[in-house]
Design a protein around this motif. Structure first.
Motif, PDB file in Angstrom:
ATOM      1  N   LYS A 129      38.025  48.039  78.439  1.00 39.68           N
ATOM      2  CA  LYS A 129      39.006  47.966  77.340  1.00 39.68           C
ATOM      3  C   LYS A 129      39.312  46.510  76.990  1.00 39.68           C
ATOM      4  O   LYS A 129      39.312  46.131  75.822  1.00 39.68           O
ATOM      5  CB  LYS A 129      40.290  48.700  77.763  1.00 39.68           C
ATOM      6  N   SER A 130      39.564  45.682  78.023  1.00 40.14           N
ATOM      7  CA  SER A 130      39.885  44.289  77.708  1.00 40.14           C
ATOM      8  C   SER A 130      38.650  43.556  77.188  1.00 40.14           C
ATOM      9  O   SER A 130      38.750  42.716  76.295  1.00 40.14           O
ATOM     10  CB  SER A 130      40.492  43.571  78.917  1.00 40.14           C
ATOM     11  N   LEU A 131      37.487  43.895  77.734  1.00 41.24           N
ATOM     12  CA  LEU A 131      36.262  43.260  77.221  1.00 41.24           C
ATOM     13  C   LEU A 131      36.049  43.628  75.756  1.00 41.24           C
ATOM     14  O   LEU A 131      35.790  42.750  74.917  1.00 41.24           O
ATOM     15  CB  LEU A 131      35.048  43.688  78.059  1.00 41.24           C
ATOM     16  N   ASP A 132      36.193  44.907  75.442  1.00 37.94           N
ATOM     17  CA  ASP A 132      35.989  45.342  74.054  1.00 37.94           C
ATOM     18  C   ASP A 132      36.964  44.633  73.118  1.00 37.94           C
ATOM     19  O   ASP A 132      36.593  44.242  72.009  1.00 37.94           O
ATOM     20  CB  ASP A 132      36.164  46.866  73.940  1.00 37.94           C
ATOM     21  N   GLU A 133      38.200  44.480  73.573  1.00 40.97           N
ATOM     22  CA  GLU A 133      39.192  43.809  72.735  1.00 40.97           C
ATOM     23  C   GLU A 133      38.815  42.335  72.523  1.00 40.97           C
ATOM     24  O   GLU A 133      38.942  41.803  71.420  1.00 40.97           O
ATOM     25  CB  GLU A 133      40.584  43.934  73.373  1.00 40.97           C
ATOM     26  N   ALA A 134      38.331  41.713  73.582  1.00 41.44           N
ATOM     27  CA  ALA A 134      37.928  40.300  73.454  1.00 41.44           C
ATOM     28  C   ALA A 134      36.722  40.166  72.530  1.00 41.44           C
ATOM     29  O   ALA A 134      36.630  39.217  71.744  1.00 41.44           O
ATOM     30  CB  ALA A 134      37.622  39.723  74.837  1.00 41.44           C
ATOM     31  N   LEU A 135      35.802  41.114  72.610  1.00 35.27           N
ATOM     32  CA  LEU A 135      34.629  41.064  71.733  1.00 35.27           C
ATOM     33  C   LEU A 135      35.039  41.264  70.280  1.00 35.27           C
ATOM     34  O   LEU A 135      34.550  40.591  69.374  1.00 35.27           O
ATOM     35  CB  LEU A 135      33.612  42.133  72.146  1.00 35.27           C
ATOM     36  N   ARG A 136      35.985  42.178  70.095  1.00 35.99           N
ATOM     37  CA  ARG A 136      36.464  42.440  68.734  1.00 35.99           C
ATOM     38  C   ARG A 136      37.152  41.200  68.159  1.00 35.99           C
ATOM     39  O   ARG A 136      36.847  40.756  67.053  1.00 35.99           O
ATOM     40  CB  ARG A 136      37.451  43.615  68.774  1.00 35.99           C
TER      41      ARG A 136
ATOM     42  N   SER B 241      36.850  38.162  69.018  1.00 37.81           N
ATOM     43  CA  SER B 241      35.982  36.980  68.886  1.00 37.81           C
ATOM     44  C   SER B 241      34.910  37.193  67.824  1.00 37.81           C
ATOM     45  O   SER B 241      34.199  36.255  67.489  1.00 37.81           O
ATOM     46  CB  SER B 241      35.323  36.655  70.224  1.00 37.81           C
ATOM     47  N   ASP B 242      34.803  38.399  67.311  1.00 38.73           N
ATOM     48  CA  ASP B 242      33.704  38.738  66.407  1.00 38.73           C
ATOM     49  C   ASP B 242      32.390  38.369  67.104  1.00 38.73           C
ATOM     50  O   ASP B 242      31.580  37.585  66.614  1.00 38.73           O
ATOM     51  CB  ASP B 242      33.864  37.978  65.080  1.00 38.73           C
ATOM     52  N   TYR B 243      32.215  38.968  68.249  1.00 33.10           N
ATOM     53  CA  TYR B 243      31.188  38.550  69.204  1.00 33.10           C
ATOM     54  C   TYR B 243      29.775  38.580  68.604  1.00 33.10           C
ATOM     55  O   TYR B 243      29.004  37.639  68.784  1.00 33.10           O
ATOM     56  CB  TYR B 243      31.263  39.452  70.440  1.00 33.10           C
ATOM     57  N   ASP B 244      29.466  39.672  67.896  1.00 30.36           N
ATOM     58  CA  ASP B 244      28.106  39.769  67.343  1.00 30.36           C
ATOM     59  C   ASP B 244      27.820  38.608  66.396  1.00 30.36           C
ATOM     60  O   ASP B 244      26.730  38.054  66.366  1.00 30.36           O
ATOM     61  CB  ASP B 244      27.916  41.109  66.617  1.00 30.36           C
ATOM     62  N   GLN B 245      28.868  38.243  65.646  1.00 32.48           N
ATOM     63  CA  GLN B 245      28.728  37.114  64.730  1.00 32.48           C
ATOM     64  C   GLN B 245      28.535  35.808  65.516  1.00 32.48           C
ATOM     65  O   GLN B 245      27.722  34.960  65.143  1.00 32.48           O
ATOM     66  CB  GLN B 245      29.984  37.043  63.837  1.00 32.48           C
ATOM     67  N   LEU B 246      29.271  35.680  66.640  1.00 26.78           N
ATOM     68  CA  LEU B 246      29.101  34.487  67.484  1.00 26.78           C
ATOM     69  C   LEU B 246      27.664  34.375  67.966  1.00 26.78           C
ATOM     70  O   LEU B 246      27.066  33.295  67.968  1.00 26.78           O
ATOM     71  CB  LEU B 246      30.019  34.550  68.724  1.00 26.78           C
ATOM     72  N   ILE B 247      27.126  35.509  68.407  1.00 31.04           N
ATOM     73  CA  ILE B 247      25.755  35.489  68.925  1.00 31.04           C
ATOM     74  C   ILE B 247      24.773  35.117  67.806  1.00 31.04           C
ATOM     75  O   ILE B 247      23.836  34.329  68.008  1.00 31.04           O
ATOM     76  CB  ILE B 247      25.403  36.873  69.547  1.00 31.04           C
ATOM     77  N   ARG B 248      25.013  35.671  66.624  1.00 28.79           N
ATOM     78  CA  ARG B 248      24.136  35.325  65.490  1.00 28.79           C
ATOM     79  C   ARG B 248      24.202  33.828  65.191  1.00 28.79           C
ATOM     80  O   ARG B 248      23.193  33.158  65.008  1.00 28.79           O
ATOM     81  CB  ARG B 248      24.559  36.114  64.229  1.00 28.79           C
TER      82      ARG B 248
ATOM     83  N   THR C  50      32.240  20.499  72.803  1.00 27.28           N
ATOM     84  CA  THR C  50      33.337  20.965  71.956  1.00 27.28           C
ATOM     85  C   THR C  50      33.471  22.469  72.121  1.00 27.28           C
ATOM     86  O   THR C  50      32.475  23.191  72.035  1.00 27.28           O
ATOM     87  CB  THR C  50      33.052  20.660  70.466  1.00 27.28           C
ATOM     88  N   ILE C  51      34.680  22.915  72.397  1.00 35.51           N
ATOM     89  CA  ILE C  51      34.931  24.353  72.426  1.00 35.51           C
ATOM     90  C   ILE C  51      35.321  24.749  71.021  1.00 35.51           C
ATOM     91  O   ILE C  51      36.353  24.320  70.507  1.00 35.51           O
ATOM     92  CB  ILE C  51      36.039  24.707  73.436  1.00 35.51           C
ATOM     93  N   GLU C  52      34.484  25.537  70.376  1.00 36.19           N
ATOM     94  CA  GLU C  52      34.738  25.865  68.971  1.00 36.19           C
ATOM     95  C   GLU C  52      35.597  27.097  68.817  1.00 36.19           C
ATOM     96  O   GLU C  52      36.241  27.285  67.797  1.00 36.19           O
ATOM     97  CB  GLU C  52      33.410  26.020  68.233  1.00 36.19           C
ATOM     98  N   LYS C  53      35.590  27.938  69.836  1.00 35.69           N
ATOM     99  CA  LYS C  53      36.425  29.134  69.765  1.00 35.69           C
ATOM    100  C   LYS C  53      36.705  29.599  71.177  1.00 35.69           C
ATOM    101  O   LYS C  53      35.820  29.527  72.048  1.00 35.69           O
ATOM    102  CB  LYS C  53      35.679  30.226  69.001  1.00 35.69           C
ATOM    103  N   LEU C  54      37.908  30.076  71.388  1.00 33.69           N
ATOM    104  CA  LEU C  54      38.265  30.599  72.702  1.00 33.69           C
ATOM    105  C   LEU C  54      39.145  31.820  72.492  1.00 33.69           C
ATOM    106  O   LEU C  54      40.155  31.748  71.786  1.00 33.69           O
ATOM    107  CB  LEU C  54      39.007  29.518  73.487  1.00 33.69           C
ATOM    108  N   VAL C  55      38.715  32.923  73.065  1.00 36.28           N
ATOM    109  CA  VAL C  55      39.480  34.169  72.934  1.00 36.28           C
ATOM    110  C   VAL C  55      39.901  34.622  74.323  1.00 36.28           C
ATOM    111  O   VAL C  55      39.077  34.704  75.239  1.00 36.28           O
ATOM    112  CB  VAL C  55      38.618  35.268  72.262  1.00 36.28           C
ATOM    113  N   LEU C  56      41.189  34.853  74.477  1.00 40.97           N
ATOM    114  CA  LEU C  56      41.707  35.275  75.782  1.00 40.97           C
ATOM    115  C   LEU C  56      42.422  36.607  75.632  1.00 40.97           C
ATOM    116  O   LEU C  56      43.405  36.699  74.892  1.00 40.97           O
ATOM    117  CB  LEU C  56      42.707  34.245  76.335  1.00 40.97           C
ATOM    118  N   VAL C  57      41.908  37.612  76.312  1.00 37.60           N
ATOM    119  CA  VAL C  57      42.598  38.903  76.344  1.00 37.60           C
ATOM    120  C   VAL C  57      43.021  39.149  77.784  1.00 37.60           C
ATOM    121  O   VAL C  57      42.183  39.174  78.685  1.00 37.60           O
ATOM    122  CB  VAL C  57      41.684  40.040  75.855  1.00 37.60           C
TER     123      VAL C  57
END
Lengths: 158, 770
Positions: free
Chosen positions: B423-430, B432-439, B638-645
């Protein structure tokens, strides 16, 4: 290491003081020890942390890097003199509103630095705020809410 | 995370602004150095400039004759006065820890002589005039080197550098490894860090020789424990010592124990019959206050070819520094309970070996062993995924403990209370827009840029380490006081405990005053460290409040001539069920309770105390995601984005919780990006001031997204888990994994934190040389 005392005349938070001090006495120790204004803090010994920031003739300075004798004739405002009676300065109020302090030790320096910034750059954006805080360290807040508080204060009508 | 009130009818869960702020914002705070007493004397200390040496002579004559000097003390004067640490194993080796050096010094900064003078400046002048001649001894600074055969001894008297070894094993580890398709191996080190509370340590002792009392103002995280430690070291009765923790300017674990200067100052004050103060300079703080981390981990993770984690072996080598403070030996033991993280690994072997070196002692620092354990398993998980050619998220999901398995007994014999890691992983992926990050990463990689994405999913224990006390007292006029052993040093207890008490008693928050940090005012206490306040202090307060309400209902029933079973709480007091006009206020109940109004057989008064110990820790969890970019030409990260759930169960004050995440994160990023206490091979500190030791500044903080999930703790009256260390535990491994992901095209496997530009630049250059 006794040295002849030197006269110092200063106005601190609107009250004038005429006294004599050891020439090596730092302004921060003068304020804390001689005048009992302990709101100005000492957080380091290398002028990095900014906890001792006060306004000297309207400019934010680190009072650990000024000798008391150098302040002769100056107008000084410390954290104790920033509020208008019971009314907090907009920066102080914003720090409470945005939870910009935790342990409170760096806070006087942060507030004095921020107040000076907004005097000189009322339109300061986040970049300018972060730049202005280069000389002020905080270990509790991660600066997030400090920056937010200063931004909030900047938006207050003055 | 919303900072708005989630339920308008309840104070718990509301972002109430802090009641402690106005004095701190106007210069009216009172820290140790702000306490003024008539006749006060000041101590300055002459410290060792050698990391390991025999003291040949100490010349104090000139210092003693200087103006304003009252006396000069050396180890000959303080004798057996020493600090004592607990024996954790029967075989544990423990060096002497005298308050002033006796014969030998074992670290730069060890105290050799103390000057007591009429002012601090005069004391410092005289301390500088003390002359010490040394006979240098060989030095060891690295823990792994210290444990090699024939290693230089940090303490010749001890005959070994070994302090203690602890092991924990479950299942059949050898079988698990024998059956594995792949074994992932990693050796890593956590950098040594400085707690760097903005207020350095300080102590002021005020003796009363006639009444045989001693009052001590200390910058401490736990006044009651400090009182006991002072009593033990001084041989002075605990019930005649009054410890006050006034405003405390941060601690982060480092102010949990008593230090040599604390004992020394009390001793000098008692000896001279005058108040005596010592305040650390920042340089002294760098040399003497317990530092954090400095652990080396050698680990092996056994896996099946489809990514199932089968077994885990971890060996920790911990650098304890030169001396043992009461908590020095604690942090490495965290690996014993945390090694498998959020994964189902039952075959686990953990060994902790700790060593003395000629460096500053280590001890708890925000996270206190948790960051090392999270880093270890989360770096292993990522490396294992890379080894197996699997997606690191898929590997994690395949091994998570599942929600229906809680309470879950782990492979190191600890029971986790609750969790939902997907649940927390899914929320963090959401978030962070994770798929977009990977792209984005993949496109950047196509262009030859060093961009990486890293994830860390983690568990973190909070609470534990003894009990906590809480009391609620209602005086004759109905005024309500909370007495908490959970002493605050910036966490906002005065606000949050008032919120909790007012919520449970159904009174306005303004009616509640919170007292803490005083061993006379407060019944007992353990203190604030290890993310324990909400869990332990909150648990104690909630339990005391519940008892108080039960008693008040009985008194109210007596007053209203009703059965206690029919009395219910209403705003501001009590009513009889079904008869809303029959009400009494807290004031009426309190008045009656103090004037023969309690039912027959019940004690008068309205004051309930709870000593709370659930005998288990609370296991919070979370998922952090980092996007990083490395400049290949300069090594700059440089840390460009950081998501903490983070999931910490029920949130008492979202504003305070979010700020705890910010603060923990800043310290975590300090570890990941810039902080490291460095000793050269001769044992000299190279980062002994803020000019050399890089702490994060406002500009260090990256763009942040903070989210939450809420999985209540079923074993806590408030449903809470701790949050103070979430940022230090979860974020550095996410950054580390992102950095290694960014460097993966260069074939770089692992680099230890901190990721400074020179370190990354060298690694990139070496890799490109091939």
């Amino acid at each position: 290491m006794e040295h002849p005392a030197r006269p110092v005349n200063v106005t601190v938070n609107g009250t004038s003081h005429a006294t004599e001090v050891e020439p090596r006495l730092l302004l921060v120790h003068f304020l804390r020890e001689n005048l009992g204004l302990t709101g100005t803090h000492v957080g380091c010994d290398t002028s990095q942390c900014g906890a001792c920031t006060v306004h000297l003739n309207g400019a934010a300075v680190k009072s650990c890097t000024v000798l008391a004798v150098q302040a002769d004739g100056a107008e000084i405002t410390t954290i104790e003199g920033l509020a208008d009676g019971a009314t907090l300065h907009p920066v102080q109020a914003a720090f409470q509103e945005e939870h910009g302090l935790q342990c409170g030790f760096c806070t006087p320096g942060m507030v004095m630095t921020a107040a000076y910034l907004l005097e000189t750059r009322p339109d300061a954006d986040d970049e300018a705020i972060k730049h202005a805080l280069e000389g002020n360290l905080c270990r509790c807040t991660g600066y997030v809410n400090i920056v937010k508080a200063i931004r909030t204060a900047a938006q207050q009508p003055r | 995370m919303s900072t708005e009130q989630s339920n308008p009818n309840r104070l718990i869960g509301a972002s109430i602004r802090r009641v402690e702020d106005p004095p701190l914002l106007t210069g009216q705070g009172c820290y140790v150095d702000d306490v003024k007493l008539p006749g006060i004397l000041h101590v300055a200390i002459h410290r060792s400039t050698h990391p390991h040496a025999r003291i040949v002579s100490i010349d104090t004559a000139e210092a003693a004759a200087m103006p304003g000097v009252v006396c000069v003390l050396t180890g000959d004067d303080t004798g057996d006065l020493a600090l004592r640490a607990p024996m954790l194993t029967p075989e544990m080796n423990m060096p002497e820890h005298p308050v002033l050096a006796r014969g030998t010094v074992h670290a730069v900064g060890a105290p050799i002589a103390a000057v007591v003078a009429e002012s601090r400046a005069l004391a410092e002048d005289a301390a500088a005039a003390i002359g010490v001649t040394y006979d240098s001894l060989p030095v060891v600074t690295d823990a792994e080197a210290a444990l090699e055969d024939g290693a230089t001894l940090a303490h010749e008297e001890l005959g070994t550098n070994h302090c203690y070894t602890m092991k924990r094993e479950n299942g059949d580890v050898d079988k698990a490894f024998a059956e594995a398709d792949h074994v992932c191996r990693l050796h890593m080190k956590s950098p040594r860090l400085v707690a760097m509370s903005m207020e350095a340590r300080g102590v002021l002792a005020y003796p009363d020789p006639i009444r045989k009392e001693l009052t001590v103002w200390m910058s401490t995280q736990g006044p009651h424990r400090s009182r006991a430690d002072l009593a033990n070291s001084l041989g002075f009765p605990e019930n005649r010592i009054h410890v006050i923790a006034p405003d405390v300017g941060g601690g982060f674990g480092s102010k949990g124990c008593v230090y040599r200067e604390d004992v020394l100052v009390c001793h000098v004050a008692q000896k001279l019959g005058r108040p005596v103060k010592w305040m650390a300079t920042r340089s002294e703080d760098f040399l003497t206050t317990c530092q954090g981390r400095d652990q080396a981990m050698t680990s092996e993770l056994a896996l099946s070819k489809d990514g199932k984690m089968l077994g885990l072996k971890v060996r920790v080598v911990a650098n304890l520094g030169a001396y043992l403070h009461s908590a020095t030996a604690g942090p490495p033991q965290r690996m014993l309970v945390m090694a498998p993280g959020c994964y189902q690994i039952q075959d686990v072997r953990v060994e902790i070996v700790s060593a003395f070196t000629n460096t500053v002692p280590t001890g708890p620092y925000r996270g206190a062993g948790r960051p090392e354990a999270v880093l270890n398993i989360e770096r292993l998980a990522d490396k294992a995924a890379r080894d197996l050619g699997m997606d690191p998220l898929e590997l994690r999901r395949k091994n998570y403990i599942q929600p229906e398995q809680f309470p879950y007994r782990t492979g190191v014999g600890v029971e986790y209370d609750s969790g939902d890691y997907e649940k927390s992983l899914d929320e963090a992926l959401r978030l962070s827009d994770y798929d977009q990050l990977i792209r984005m990463r993949d496109e950047a990689r196509e262009r030859g840029e060093l961009v990486g994405v890293g994830v860390s999913t983690f568990v973190e224990p909070s609470g534990g380490a003894g009990f906590e006390s809480g009391a609620v007292r209602v005086d004759r006029t109905g005024a309500i006081t909370v007495l908490t052993g959970s002493s605050s040093h910036g966490q906002g207890h005065e606000t949050v405990w008032a919120q909790v008490a007012a919520d449970l008693l159904k009174v306005p928050m303004e009616d509640v005053v919170v007292r803490h940090g005083d061993t006379i005012a407060i019944q007992q206490g353990t203190g604030t460290f290890g993310s324990r306040s909400a869990v332990m202090g909150g648990g104690a307060l909630a339990t005391a409040a519940e008892r108080l309400v039960t008693k008040a209902k009985a008194v109210a029933a007596n007053l209203m001539e009703a059965s206690a079973d029919d009395v219910v709480q209403v705003e501001g007091g009590f009513a009889v069920t079904g008869v809303p006009e029959r009400t009494v206020t807290w004031r009426q109940v309190a008045g009656a309770a103090h004037a023969k109004g309690t039912p027959a057989g019940m004690d008068p008064g309205l004051h309930e105390t709870a000593f709370f110990d659930p005998n288990r820790e609370a296991w919070g969890f979370g998922a952090h995601v980092a996007l990083v970019r490395i400049d290949a030409d300069t090594g700059e990260l440089t840390i460009e984005k950081l998501v903490l759930v983070d999931d910490i169960g029920v949130v008492l004050n979202p504003m305070v919780v979010e700020a705890q995440v910010h603060g923990g994160l800043a310290q975590g990023l300090g570890e990941a990006l810039c902080e490291e206490m460095v000793f050269d091979e001769d044992g000299q500190p190279r980062t002994g001031t803020l000019m050399d030791y890089a702490v994060p500044r406002a500009s260090t903080m990256p763009p942040l997204i903070i989210g939450e999930t809420e999985t209540p703790n079923p074993f806590n009256p408030l449903g809470v888990k701790g949050v103070g260390e979430a940022g230090t535990n979860g974020a550095p491994p996410a950054v580390a994994n992102a950095v290694m992901d960014a460097l993966s095209p260069l074939g770089i496997d692992h680099i230890d934190m901190p990721y400074t530009a020179p370190k990354l630049w060298r690694a990139i250059r070496e890799a490109r040389k091939g």
